[in-house]
Design an enzyme around this catalytic site. Structure first.
Site, short mmCIF file in Angstrom:
data_model
loop_
_atom_site.label_atom_id
_atom_site.label_comp_id
_atom_site.label_asym_id
_atom_site.label_seq_id
_atom_site.Cartn_x
_atom_site.Cartn_y
_atom_site.Cartn_z
N SER A 152 1.15 -1.40 0.02
CA SER A 152 0.01 -0.43 -0.18
C SER A 152 0.80 1.32 -0.03
CB SER A 152 -0.79 -0.34 1.10
OG SER A 152 -1.49 0.95 1.22
N TYR A 177 -2.32 -0.45 9.93
CA TYR A 177 -2.82 -0.91 8.55
C TYR A 177 -1.23 -1.14 7.67
CZ TYR A 177 -3.60 -1.01 3.62
OH TYR A 177 -3.90 -0.82 2.53
#
Length: 359
Positions: A152, A177
């Site tokens: 990501s 995350y």
């Protein structure tokens, strides 16, 4: 999308890397097959003749009916099968790998969402850490030729050097995350080093388009505008994102899948490059390389909907960053591909789908 003879539909064999040449079609295991990116990737694989083993637990993080509708687009193809399984299920994943013996694995199953990690951190540990180890072990013990996995842009965290480059260090995450995605890259490198498993991490930048998640900004904005509700605009609208259209993301995944990394003979351990390794390991940015102001993104949506949004301006949220911008030169150099769909066009396609899906 790709055409015969392109990187997505090679003419019979994949031979981009010296020492690697494999016949198509292949058997590819795709986790998160009912997901936003997963469905589009599966469609491309099936279109070129690959056999796809989809894995998804169809959890209720968001509307399960949307996931089922995505799967309904894949189900008619006899080369697609779905295993309803959680990647955190160690025994289940081990048995699936032993049964199917995939040649390639694409991991798109993850607990997504930057802010959700503030409320439910253990979901990220189960899926993004425990589940990822299970997949690494499955690849290790079953002769998988290449693992491609979703990282990501969030891993750039506190880094404000623009554009974000794979050659930058990314050691200051600002969300759990992001930390789990950074951990995935470290875990993958370990397996590339110890077991010579080729792994490639893909740092997706803000993905949008048809069949997107209901918790993503474009979906939330469209729903609110059509229902005459105000939209929440964070950091008072002073945000920039490298919005990347879903078709470009899916094509990038397949092009990378067909090019397993090799050890870099020029890798210098005295001056280590985070993007490469002496092991068969790579990470790539996949972004549009054209950052857009959030307000311009909203304006594109307003134009496509034919309706002006009422805006509720708010401070920056915890765990978020004010700007992202992808350097995609490495992706272009290795695959010959770089995302380039204009935001106005991509948003228009999303609105066409949204109106059709919701009647």
């Amino acid at each position: 999308m790709g055409q015969p003879g392109s990187g997505i539909f090679p003419s019979g064999r994949i031979c981009e890397n010296a020492g690697f040449c494999e016949k198509l079609p292949m058997k590819v295991l795709v986790t998160g097959a009912a997901g936003f990116i997963g469905m589009h990737v599966c469609q491309l694989l099936l279109a070129r003749g690959d056999e796809v083993v989809g894995v998804d637990n169809l959890n209720d993080y968001y509307d399960v009916a949307l996931k089922q509708a995505r799967l309904a687009r894949l189900a008619p193809d006899p080369r697609f099968k779905l295993s309803r399984l959680d990647i955190a299920d160690r025994e289940g994943i081990a048995a699936l790998f032993a049964k199917e013996r995939p040649q390639r694995v694409i991991n798109l199953a993850a607990q997504a969402g930057v802010r959700y990690s503030l409320r439910n951190p253990h979901a990220y540990v189960d899926s993004n850490l425990v589940g990822f180890v299970n997949l690494l072990e499955g690849c290790r013990h079953n002769g998988v030729g290449h693992l491609v996995y979703a990282s990501s842009s969030s891993i750039y965290g506190g880094n404000e050097s623009m554009p974000f480059s794979e050659h930058d260090n990314v050691d200051h995450p600002v969300s759990l995350y992001a930390a789990t995605k950074k951990a995935n890259e470290l875990m993958a490198h370990t397996y590339s080093h110890l077991f010579k498993l080729p792994t490639t991490g893909l740092r997706f930048f803000t993905v949008y388009g048809p069949w997107g998640r209901p918790d993503m900004a474009l979906f939330l904005f469209a729903k609110a505008i059509l229902e005459d509700r105000p939209i929440d605009v964070f950091n008072h609208g002073r945000m920039r994102r490298d919005f990347t259209y879903i078709d470009d993301i899916a094509e990038g995944v397949i092009r990378v899948l067909d090019r397993p990394p090799q050890a870099d003979p020029a890798f210098d351990k005295q001056v280590p490059d985070p993007a490469t390794s002496w092991a068969p390991y790579r990470v790539f940015n996949i972004g549009n390389h054209q950052p857009v102001e959030l307000m311009a993104y909203i304006e594109a949506l307003e134009q496509a909907l034919g309706k002006t949004a009422r805006k509720n301006f708010l401070p920056l949220q915890d765990g978020d960053v004010p700007a992202t911008y992808a350097d995609t030169s490495e992706l272009k150099r290795i695959t010959g591909f770089s995302p380039a769909t204009p935001v106005v066009e991509g948003v228009r396609r999303f609105v066409d789908w949204y109106r059709s899906y919701h009647g």
